[in-house]
Design an enzyme around this catalytic site. Structure first.
Site, mmCIF file in Angstrom:
data_model
loop_
_atom_site.group_PDB
_atom_site.id
_atom_site.type_symbol
_atom_site.label_atom_id
_atom_site.label_comp_id
_atom_site.label_asym_id
_atom_site.label_seq_id
_atom_site.Cartn_x
_atom_site.Cartn_y
_atom_site.Cartn_z
ATOM 1 N N HIS A 1 27.589 107.197 24.299
ATOM 2 C CA HIS A 1 28.606 107.416 23.281
ATOM 3 C C HIS A 1 29.847 108.047 23.883
ATOM 4 O O HIS A 1 29.825 108.552 25.008
ATOM 5 C CB HIS A 1 28.069 108.300 22.144
ATOM 6 C CG HIS A 1 27.716 109.701 22.575
ATOM 7 N ND1 HIS A 1 26.466 110.046 23.034
ATOM 8 C CD2 HIS A 1 28.453 110.836 22.616
ATOM 9 C CE1 HIS A 1 26.448 111.338 23.331
ATOM 10 N NE2 HIS A 1 27.645 111.837 23.093
ATOM 11 N N ARG B 1 37.221 114.303 18.711
ATOM 12 C CA ARG B 1 37.382 115.268 17.628
ATOM 13 C C ARG B 1 38.467 114.784 16.671
ATOM 14 O O ARG B 1 39.489 114.248 17.111
ATOM 15 C CB ARG B 1 37.732 116.644 18.176
ATOM 16 C CG ARG B 1 36.606 117.268 18.988
ATOM 17 C CD ARG B 1 36.917 118.707 19.381
ATOM 18 N NE ARG B 1 35.817 119.269 20.155
ATOM 19 C CZ ARG B 1 35.740 119.220 21.477
ATOM 20 N NH1 ARG B 1 36.701 118.644 22.176
ATOM 21 N NH2 ARG B 1 34.695 119.746 22.106
ATOM 22 N N GLU C 1 31.137 108.828 18.593
ATOM 23 C CA GLU C 1 30.775 110.087 17.948
ATOM 24 C C GLU C 1 32.053 110.777 17.487
ATOM 25 O O GLU C 1 32.929 111.093 18.302
ATOM 26 C CB GLU C 1 30.018 110.998 18.915
ATOM 27 C CG GLU C 1 29.701 112.376 18.319
ATOM 28 C CD GLU C 1 29.086 113.336 19.319
ATOM 29 O OE1 GLU C 1 29.170 114.561 19.083
ATOM 30 O OE2 GLU C 1 28.521 112.870 20.340
ATOM 31 N N ASN D 1 35.399 120.061 13.367
ATOM 32 C CA ASN D 1 35.090 121.487 13.295
ATOM 33 C C ASN D 1 35.606 122.041 11.976
ATOM 34 O O ASN D 1 36.793 121.899 11.655
ATOM 35 C CB ASN D 1 35.717 122.231 14.473
ATOM 36 C CG ASN D 1 35.119 121.810 15.799
ATOM 37 O OD1 ASN D 1 33.903 121.729 15.948
ATOM 38 N ND2 ASN D 1 35.964 121.519 16.778
ATOM 39 N N HIS E 1 41.987 106.081 26.248
ATOM 40 C CA HIS E 1 41.704 105.292 25.052
ATOM 41 C C HIS E 1 40.250 104.837 25.029
ATOM 42 O O HIS E 1 39.546 104.933 26.029
ATOM 43 C CB HIS E 1 42.617 104.063 24.991
ATOM 44 C CG HIS E 1 42.470 103.134 26.169
ATOM 45 N ND1 HIS E 1 43.358 103.111 27.216
ATOM 46 C CD2 HIS E 1 41.532 102.191 26.479
ATOM 47 C CE1 HIS E 1 42.987 102.208 28.106
ATOM 48 N NE2 HIS E 1 41.875 101.636 27.675
ATOM 49 N N GLU F 1 42.300 100.262 22.156
ATOM 50 C CA GLU F 1 42.678 98.996 22.773
ATOM 51 C C GLU F 1 41.788 97.885 22.214
ATOM 52 O O GLU F 1 40.584 98.089 22.001
ATOM 53 C CB GLU F 1 42.521 99.069 24.287
ATOM 54 C CG GLU F 1 42.923 97.780 25.009
ATOM 55 C CD GLU F 1 42.682 97.832 26.503
ATOM 56 O OE1 GLU F 1 43.159 96.918 27.206
ATOM 57 O OE2 GLU F 1 42.010 98.777 26.978
#
Length: 264
Positions: free
Chosen positions: A7, A11, A57, A61, A75, A122
């Site tokens: 993965h 964030r 993922e 927060n 990217h 992309e």
């Protein structure tokens, strides 16, 4: 060490906005979710993704916003079938996705858009893998020889697909030697002008799926990898090292048939 890319963690400011964006425009479905006391994590991927395919993922927060998108990470790239780049790009434009670099400006070979947090996405053409599946992630490195040596010696990666060495930069695509075609690749970008990069906190880490967490961690330590967060520090659920430029790399065991994708 198998070292399949499992993965890529990004964030985001508003988790539900980002989950909706990837679901609406790329057809991503939620594979699993974890709600912690101070953070939330969602694993996403297209329907029908291969077992060796990588997930996205998204981490949010709680109570924190405005993550800094540095330039040390470049990217993620997603796949569309050969000959369908323009059609899929136009569909995204019709849906109101933010344009960054259209196919014409990229010689008709690829294109770029941005997600709600400014992460670059992309679009590449491949004759394999599920539509919109993750093809590669690009990180920028300050010394190509050191970066290639790191991934070759520490993780036994090779350059199986291609390299591009231009007059001012070079791209190297790395993956495990026996990795499946549908698996995700790592693109190392090196600019010849000696620039340095800002890591930022919007880019989190690259997750590597291993067969035996402790055994593979011990092998990395023998190969003098950075002891950033060892298995004991992570309750033996995962571990973290860093490459020569400070990019975080998570090691995780993954049972794809388990009830939860999370080790906790």
């Amino acid at each position: 060490m198998t070292g399949t890319i499992d993965h890529v963690m990004l964030r985001v400011d508003d988790l539900e906005t980002s989950v909706d964006w990837y679901g609406t425009h790329l057809g991503y479905e939620e594979k699993d979710r974890h709600e912690g006391d101070d953070f939330s994590i969602v694993y996403l991927g297209p329907e029908g993704m291969a077992d060796d395919g990588a997930m996205l993922e998204l981490t949010s927060n709680h109570g924190e916003t405005t993550e800094e998108v540095g330039d040390a990470w470049g990217h993620i790239a997603v796949r569309v079938p050969e000959g369908e780049l323009e059609a899929h790009y136009e569909q995204l434009m019709d849906e109101g996705v933010e344009d960054y670099r259209d196919p014409e400006s990229c010689g008709g070979r690829y294109a770029f858009v941005k997600d709600p947090d400014g992460h670059e996405v992309e679009i590449v053409q491949r004759d394999y893998g599920a539509r919109w599946s993750l093809d590669h992630t690009m990180i920028r490195v300050e010394d190509a020889d050191e970066a290639l040596g790191f991934w070759t010696r520490k993780f036994e990666y090779v350059e199986p697909r291609s390299r591009w060495e231009a007059s001012s930069f070079a791209n190297y695509f790395m993956a495990p030697e026996d990795g499946a075609k549908e698996s995700m690749w790592l693109e190392l970008t090196y600019n010849y002008d000696g620039r340095s990069y800002t890591m930022g906190d919007a880019w989190g880490h690259l997750g590597i799926r291993v067969d035996d967490l402790q055994e593979d961690w011990d092998q990395l330590m023998l190969r003098e990898a950075d002891d950033y967060r060892d298995p004991d520090a992570c309750d033996n659920m995962y571990a973290f090292t860093k490459d020569q430029d400070g990019h975080e790399i998570e090691l995780i065991e993954r049972d794809l048939d388990a009830e939860s994708l999370f080790p906790f």
